[in-house]
Write an enzyme that holds these catalytic residues in place. Structure first.
Site, mmCIF file in Angstrom:
data_model
loop_
_atom_site.group_PDB
_atom_site.id
_atom_site.type_symbol
_atom_site.label_atom_id
_atom_site.label_comp_id
_atom_site.label_asym_id
_atom_site.label_seq_id
_atom_site.Cartn_x
_atom_site.Cartn_y
_atom_site.Cartn_z
ATOM 1 N N ARG A 23 0.857 -1.191 0.000
ATOM 2 C CA ARG A 23 0.000 0.000 0.000
ATOM 3 C C ARG A 23 0.889 1.237 0.000
ATOM 4 O O ARG A 23 1.959 1.245 0.587
ATOM 5 C CB ARG A 23 -0.887 -0.022 1.249
ATOM 6 C CG ARG A 23 -1.932 1.060 1.300
ATOM 7 C CD ARG A 23 -2.915 0.838 2.448
ATOM 8 N NE ARG A 23 -3.759 -0.319 2.152
ATOM 9 C CZ ARG A 23 -4.038 -1.286 3.015
ATOM 10 N NH1 ARG A 23 -3.555 -1.264 4.236
ATOM 11 N NH2 ARG A 23 -4.816 -2.285 2.665
ATOM 12 N N ASN A 87 -0.628 -1.512 13.476
ATOM 13 C CA ASN A 87 -0.068 -2.543 12.608
ATOM 14 C C ASN A 87 1.167 -3.150 13.245
ATOM 15 O O ASN A 87 2.088 -2.416 13.605
ATOM 16 C CB ASN A 87 0.378 -1.935 11.273
ATOM 17 C CG ASN A 87 -0.740 -1.302 10.509
ATOM 18 O OD1 ASN A 87 -1.641 -1.984 10.063
ATOM 19 N ND2 ASN A 87 -0.683 0.009 10.341
ATOM 20 N N ASP A 103 4.799 -4.787 6.550
ATOM 21 C CA ASP A 103 3.558 -5.076 7.270
ATOM 22 C C ASP A 103 3.515 -6.581 7.556
ATOM 23 O O ASP A 103 3.594 -7.384 6.633
ATOM 24 C CB ASP A 103 2.369 -4.655 6.396
ATOM 25 C CG ASP A 103 1.034 -4.917 7.046
ATOM 26 O OD1 ASP A 103 0.776 -6.080 7.412
ATOM 27 O OD2 ASP A 103 0.238 -3.979 7.171
ATOM 28 N N ASP A 105 0.976 -8.296 8.837
ATOM 29 C CA ASP A 105 -0.384 -8.830 8.787
ATOM 30 C C ASP A 105 -1.236 -8.577 10.031
ATOM 31 O O ASP A 105 -2.375 -8.160 9.907
ATOM 32 C CB ASP A 105 -0.400 -10.345 8.492
ATOM 33 C CG ASP A 105 0.593 -10.754 7.424
ATOM 34 O OD1 ASP A 105 0.597 -10.117 6.351
ATOM 35 O OD2 ASP A 105 1.391 -11.673 7.661
ATOM 36 N N ASP A 107 -2.980 -6.978 13.181
ATOM 37 C CA ASP A 107 -3.364 -5.617 13.549
ATOM 38 C C ASP A 107 -4.183 -5.678 14.830
ATOM 39 O O ASP A 107 -4.895 -6.653 15.080
ATOM 40 C CB ASP A 107 -4.226 -4.968 12.456
ATOM 41 C CG ASP A 107 -3.571 -5.033 11.091
ATOM 42 O OD1 ASP A 107 -2.496 -4.452 10.929
ATOM 43 O OD2 ASP A 107 -4.142 -5.684 10.193
#
EC number: 3.6.1.15
Length: 196
Positions: A23, A87, A103, A105, A107
């Site tokens: 993202r 995150n 990231d 995964d 959260d």
């Protein structure tokens, strides 16, 4: 690379463990830098997903990144209060292109009423197997999730009661061309947002 200055705009890029871009947030205004910390605000910013889909964020958000901690936090200013999205992620790096992190995964979402919810555990399990997360990374992320819950419960760092107000007001000071404030004229909403 040198840290950005207050008022500078930076891009933020989230990657996955396998190196693919996950993202991209185009414009985040930096409102505070310290040796290991960047705090920024994005407000109706363009976000591009890994599949090329583009959208514009609906509400202002305060973002908190740390060079030594394995998480980052997004505080979203919503009409019903502040919601947090934390995150589990690598510490950030900064280059000429963007602030970047991986990231991982998992959260933790904190709703305006204080409810906490762990998200994407199934995605974490799948990607851990698919991309061979090391035992070291798995251990770091497990301990970080407990550290993060402590921060939330103790209202530490980005979860502190005044954090959102202080940095959103700083954002408005750095953007004098804007004749609006999320908090201006919304005293009751402000109290609700800040939990006072």
């Amino acid at each position: 690379m040198e840290m950005p200055r207050e008022g500078d705009y930076i891009a933020i890029q989230s990657y996955k463990h396998n190196g693919t871009l996950h993202r991209n947030w185009r414009d985040t205004m930096v409102v505070k830098t310290e040796q290991n910390i960047i705090i920024g605000v994005n407000d109706r910013t363009l976000i591009t997903e890994e599949d090329g889909r583009k959208w514009i964020s609906r509400e202002p958000a305060i973002v908190y990144f740390h060079r030594k901690l394995w998480f980052n936090v997004i505080a979203m200013l919503r009409p019903d209060g502040v919601a947090y999205y934390a995150n589990l992620a690598s510490p950030f790096i900064l280059d000429r292109e963007a602030l970047k992190y991986i990231d991982y995964d998992l959260d933790i979402k904190v709703f305006p009423d204080g409810e906490k919810r762990l998200l994407d555990a199934d995605e974490y399990a799948m990607n851990k197997k698919r991309w061979h997360y090391s035992e070291e990374i798995d251990s770091i992320l497990r301990s970080t999730s407990f550290e993060l819950l402590d921060w939330i419960d103790q209202k530490k760092g980005p979860f502190a009661r005044k954090f959102v107000q202080i940095w959103y007001e700083r954002y408005n000071q750095l953007r004098p061309d804007l004749d609006r404030s999320f908090f201006k004229g919304r005293e009751n909403e402000e109290r609700k947002i800040l939990g006072t």
